[in-house]
Each structure stands twice: as C-alpha cells, then as structure tokens.
Design a protein around this motif. Structure first.
Motif, PDB file in Angstrom:
ATOM      1  N   PRO A  13       0.784  -1.236   0.000  1.00 56.85           N
ATOM      2  CA  PRO A  13       0.000   0.000   0.000  1.00 56.85           C
ATOM      3  C   PRO A  13       0.817   1.289   0.000  1.00 56.85           C
ATOM      4  CG  PRO A  13      -0.253  -1.179   2.080  1.00 56.85           C
ATOM      5  CD  PRO A  13       0.550  -2.051   1.171  1.00 56.85           C
ATOM      6  N   THR A  14       2.065   1.255   0.483  1.00 58.99           N
ATOM      7  CA  THR A  14       2.849   2.490   0.549  1.00 58.99           C
ATOM      8  C   THR A  14       4.062   2.496  -0.375  1.00 58.99           C
ATOM      9  OG1 THR A  14       4.161   1.642   2.391  1.00 58.99           O
ATOM     10  CG2 THR A  14       2.170   2.900   2.950  1.00 58.99           C
ATOM     11  N   LYS A  15       4.266   1.414  -1.116  1.00 62.55           N
ATOM     12  CA  LYS A  15       5.414   1.338  -2.024  1.00 62.55           C
ATOM     13  C   LYS A  15       4.923   1.051  -3.438  1.00 62.55           C
ATOM     14  CE  LYS A  15       8.427  -0.367   1.606  1.00 62.55           C
ATOM     15  NZ  LYS A  15       9.130  -1.514   2.132  1.00 62.55           N
ATOM     16  N   GLU A  16       5.717   1.484  -4.400  1.00 57.83           N
ATOM     17  CA  GLU A  16       5.348   1.275  -5.788  1.00 57.83           C
ATOM     18  C   GLU A  16       5.900  -0.049  -6.300  1.00 57.83           C
ATOM     19  OE1 GLU A  16       6.017   3.929  -9.617  1.00 57.83           O
ATOM     20  OE2 GLU A  16       5.356   5.078  -7.858  1.00 57.83           O
ATOM     21  N   GLY A  17       5.134  -0.718  -7.141  1.00 55.75           N
ATOM     22  CA  GLY A  17       5.581  -1.973  -7.722  1.00 55.75           C
ATOM     23  C   GLY A  17       5.306  -3.164  -6.821  1.00 55.75           C
ATOM     24  N   LEU A  18       5.820  -4.309  -7.261  1.00 52.16           N
ATOM     25  CA  LEU A  18       5.632  -5.541  -6.500  1.00 52.16           C
ATOM     26  C   LEU A  18       6.790  -5.722  -5.523  1.00 52.16           C
ATOM     27  CD1 LEU A  18       4.489  -7.952  -9.337  1.00 52.16           C
ATOM     28  CD2 LEU A  18       3.078  -6.735  -7.683  1.00 52.16           C
TER      29      LEU A  18
END
Length: 112
Positions: A13-18
C-alpha cells in the motif's frame, strides 16, 4: 499447514511496484523469534498466522527437561523454569491478511 517459509510477490500500500514478501521461522525483521507459521487460503485472501516470542528458548527448554529427567531440582533448574515461564508469556500471534488480487505470480510454501 505448518510452514518453514512462505514467499510471494504482492502490491504494497505504501510502495510502488511488487514487493517480495517472505515469512520464515527464526528471527524476524521485528527482532522476535518466529516459532510457528501457518497459512489459510480462501477464495478472496491469503492469511498468514505467525506465532513468535521475544527470543528463541528451544535450547534452554531442551536443557531444562534433560536436567529434570536426570532428577535435578537445584536452584539453577528453578531459575531456568522461571525464565522459561517469562519467555512463554511473551508469546504473540499475528495474522497477516493479503487480498489474492494483490498477490502476483506463484506462492511458494516450504512445509515444516
């Protein structure tokens, strides 16, 4: 199912990507000792149940029971018992729930 490790890629939820997500037995990133992992999967979610303690007390527990079987009831054995009791009281159970739509690719689980 009791596990040694479970690994998968999920949206955070707070980071981009997988993000590679890994749960395993032993000392975790929170500095607690993970003693048991289990998993529950429904049509909508993957739930990881993690039981942990402040520290690994398995060696202390094994030594304690070995001394008891040998008939030792000295002050050191009593102190070991009190310490084990305190450590067991730090037991914590956490449930981590991931929506299946947030998980991408394969879920790898190694059984204990």
């Amino acid at each position: 199912m009791n596990l040694k490790e479970i690994k998968f890629y999920a949206q955070h939820p707070t980071k981009e990507g997988l993000i590679e997500t890994v749960f395993r037995l032993g000392q975790g990133p929170c500095k607690r000792w993970v003693e048991r992992l289990s998993v529950e999967i429904t049509l909508a979610a993957l739930t990881i149940v993690q039981e942990s303690h402040e520290e690994d007390y398995s060696a202390l527990e094994n030594d304690y029971y070995k001394r008891l079987r040998a008939g030792a009831l000295d002050t050191e054995v009593r102190a070991m018992n009190e310490h084990l009791h305190r450590l067991r009281a730090t037991r914590e159970t956490k449930r981590f729930v991931y929506k299946l739509e947030e998980i991408h690719g394969r879920i790898t689980a190694i059984e204990a």
